[in-house]
Design a protein around this motif. Structure first.
Motif, short mmCIF file in Angstrom:
data_model
loop_
_atom_site.label_atom_id
_atom_site.label_comp_id
_atom_site.label_asym_id
_atom_site.label_seq_id
_atom_site.Cartn_x
_atom_site.Cartn_y
_atom_site.Cartn_z
N UNK A 1 40.11 30.62 37.02
CA UNK A 1 40.43 30.99 35.75
C UNK A 1 41.54 32.04 36.18
N UNK A 2 42.45 32.37 34.99
CA UNK A 2 43.43 33.68 35.06
C UNK A 2 42.61 34.95 34.86
N UNK A 3 43.14 36.07 35.36
CA UNK A 3 42.54 37.45 35.27
C UNK A 3 43.63 38.48 35.61
N UNK A 4 43.85 39.31 34.80
CA UNK A 4 44.79 40.38 34.98
C UNK A 4 43.92 41.80 35.56
N UNK A 5 44.33 41.90 36.78
CA UNK A 5 43.30 42.63 37.30
C UNK A 5 44.04 43.92 38.32
N UNK A 6 43.24 44.90 38.39
CA UNK A 6 43.88 46.05 38.96
C UNK A 6 43.40 46.12 40.39
N UNK A 7 44.06 45.84 41.44
CA UNK A 7 43.68 45.62 42.76
C UNK A 7 43.72 47.13 43.58
N UNK A 8 44.74 47.98 43.17
CA UNK A 8 44.80 49.48 43.65
C UNK A 8 45.35 50.18 42.54
N UNK A 9 44.91 51.58 42.54
CA UNK A 9 45.16 52.42 41.57
C UNK A 9 46.77 53.11 41.87
N UNK A 10 47.63 52.54 42.83
CA UNK A 10 48.84 53.04 42.92
C UNK A 10 49.70 52.07 42.88
N UNK A 11 49.37 50.83 42.06
CA UNK A 11 50.40 49.63 41.86
C UNK A 11 49.99 49.01 40.59
N UNK A 12 50.87 48.30 40.01
CA UNK A 12 50.51 47.89 38.87
C UNK A 12 49.63 46.80 38.78
N UNK A 13 49.02 46.23 37.77
CA UNK A 13 47.83 45.31 37.79
C UNK A 13 48.69 43.78 37.79
N UNK A 14 48.01 43.03 38.31
CA UNK A 14 48.53 41.69 38.74
C UNK A 14 47.73 40.53 38.00
N UNK A 15 48.37 39.35 37.97
CA UNK A 15 47.58 37.96 37.52
C UNK A 15 47.19 37.56 38.60
N UNK A 16 45.73 37.31 38.71
CA UNK A 16 44.97 36.66 39.76
C UNK A 16 44.28 35.35 39.18
N UNK A 17 44.29 34.37 40.15
CA UNK A 17 43.31 33.57 39.88
C UNK A 17 41.75 33.68 40.53
N UNK A 18 40.99 33.81 39.75
CA UNK A 18 39.45 34.26 39.83
C UNK A 18 38.41 33.07 39.59
N UNK A 19 37.35 33.13 40.52
CA UNK A 19 36.37 32.26 40.02
C UNK A 19 35.75 32.38 38.86
N UNK A 20 35.30 31.26 38.21
CA UNK A 20 34.40 31.19 36.98
C UNK A 20 33.29 32.19 37.11
N UNK A 21 33.29 33.04 36.28
CA UNK A 21 31.90 33.95 36.24
C UNK A 21 30.67 33.32 36.21
N UNK A 22 29.78 33.76 36.88
CA UNK A 22 28.30 33.03 36.89
C UNK A 22 27.44 33.70 35.71
N UNK A 23 26.85 32.94 35.17
CA UNK A 23 25.73 33.35 34.03
C UNK A 23 24.56 34.04 34.56
N UNK A 24 24.21 35.23 34.45
CA UNK A 24 22.86 35.65 34.81
C UNK A 24 21.84 35.52 33.72
N UNK A 25 20.51 36.04 33.97
CA UNK A 25 19.67 35.50 32.97
C UNK A 25 19.83 36.18 31.59
N UNK A 26 20.26 37.13 31.44
CA UNK A 26 20.36 37.87 30.06
C UNK A 26 22.02 37.95 29.68
N UNK A 27 22.53 37.01 30.17
CA UNK A 27 23.79 37.27 29.80
C UNK A 27 24.48 35.93 29.01
N UNK A 28 25.45 36.21 28.42
CA UNK A 28 26.16 35.03 27.83
C UNK A 28 27.69 35.02 28.59
N UNK A 29 28.20 33.66 28.70
CA UNK A 29 29.56 33.58 29.12
C UNK A 29 30.49 33.34 27.85
N UNK A 30 31.52 33.99 27.85
CA UNK A 30 32.29 33.86 26.63
C UNK A 30 33.48 33.25 27.01
#
Length: 319
Positions: A1-30
């Motif tokens: 999935x696409x995610x707009x991420x902060x990778x360092x505090x001294x550079x602008x955020x970047x669009x990254x390709x990230x893994x689909x998040x895994x749902x834990x026992x008390x969570x919802x995935x949206x």
């Protein structure tokens, strides 16, 4: 999935390709459909916000969308339910996992854009004015930054609670937005003497301040006896220092508010507030003001609109 991420505090955020998040026992995935931007996102980019996650992390505090999957211990929600969530981060992505107890079911007919613009701005103002300041009908409420994301909601909620609302904002266009939201009196922070203008109207019982700096100082001097002053944030970049002896002269109370903090020690405050706010929304008494929407691949433009104060009300990123 696409995610707009902060990778360092001294550079602008970047669009990254990230893994689909895994749902834990008390969570919802949206499956996220919209994400509201907040001033705190700008602070997180710099690593100066009190709840900044460790890098790398995905920006975006409040989201709305459709539940895609639920954890095995989740009750009360199922795939296909439309909800809003204050997650604190992770919203500028195509999917996100959140604790189920932070999800709020959307009223019928509420769009994802409205829902993403709703929680932080309206929740902050309602908890501040109702739970913390105990604003009463007939009192005078002074709202600084009255055309901004939280300021505009304070104008609306103050009117619903029966107050006389004085709106302070920069320039005629922003004041027109505050007037449309219900403000009774308008003060231009660029040209008017805030203290003199408020005193001419009888002074303030409650001051709602997301700006800080010189406006805080002027508003403080325009308070009535037994006034309550609520610092919400410091968009000016100047955190004012309060001389405690000045509080004594008029028996003034300064009330701190960190809305998100209630999630960790008194979550029923936020739950009760959201129930009231959604009732007002369903009755047509509240309508989120969204001045800008951008798609996810233009999230940087949305953050810049917020930083440069070109927006009124909320900026929302659609996913």
């Amino acid at each position: 999935m696409r995610a707009y991420q902060v990778t360092t505090f001294d550079s602008a955020p970047e669009m990254k390709i990230a893994d689909l998040p895994y749902v834990s026992v008390n969570e919802i995935r949206l499956r996220i459909e919209a994400c509201g931007l907040n001033f705190a996102d700008l602070l997180m980019m710099e690593g100066t916000y009190q709840d900044t996650p460790p890098v790398p992390f995905t920006l975006g505090m409040e989201v709305a969308g459709t539940i895609d999957e639920v954890g095995p211990e989740v009750t009360g929600f199922k795939p296909g339910d439309r909800v809003a969530v204050f997650g604190g981060s992770g919203g500028l992505a195509e999917y996100g996992c959140y604790p189920a107890d932070r999800a709020v079911r959307l009223p019928d007919g509420m769009s994802a854009v409205d829902a993403a613009a709703f929680q932080v701005a309206y929740g902050t103002s309602h908890v501040a004015l109702d739970y913390r300041a105990r604003l009463q009908p007939g009192e005078t409420l002074l709202v600084l930054g009255a055309a901004g994301g939280v300021g505009l909601t304070a104008v609306e909620i103050g009117k619903l609670m029966g107050a006389t609302v004085i709106a302070c904002a920069r320039g005629a266009d922003k004041l027109a937005v505050a007037k449309a939201a219900g403000a009774d009196h308008l003060i231009d922070s660029d040209t008017d003497d805030l203290r003199e203008a408020v005193l001419a109207l009888g002074g303030a019982d409650v001051v709602y301040d997301p700006v800080g700096g010189d406006l805080f100082k002027a508003a403080f001097r325009a308070c009535k006896p037994e006034a309550r002053v609520i610092p919400i944030g410091f968009a000016s970049g100047d955190v004012p220092q309060i001389k405690s002896n000045h509080l004594l002269v008029k028996n003034i109370t300064v009330i701190g508010l960190y809305w998100g903090g209630y999630l960790s020690f008194k979550p029923e405050v936020i739950t009760n507030s959201m129930n009231q706010l959604f009732q007002w929304y369903s009755a047509g008494d509240l309508k989120p003001h969204v001045s800008h929407t951008f798609p996810l691949d233009r999230a940087g433009e949305g953050l810049e609109a917020l930083r440069s104060r070109k927006s009124t009300g909320k900026v929302v990123i659609t996913i």
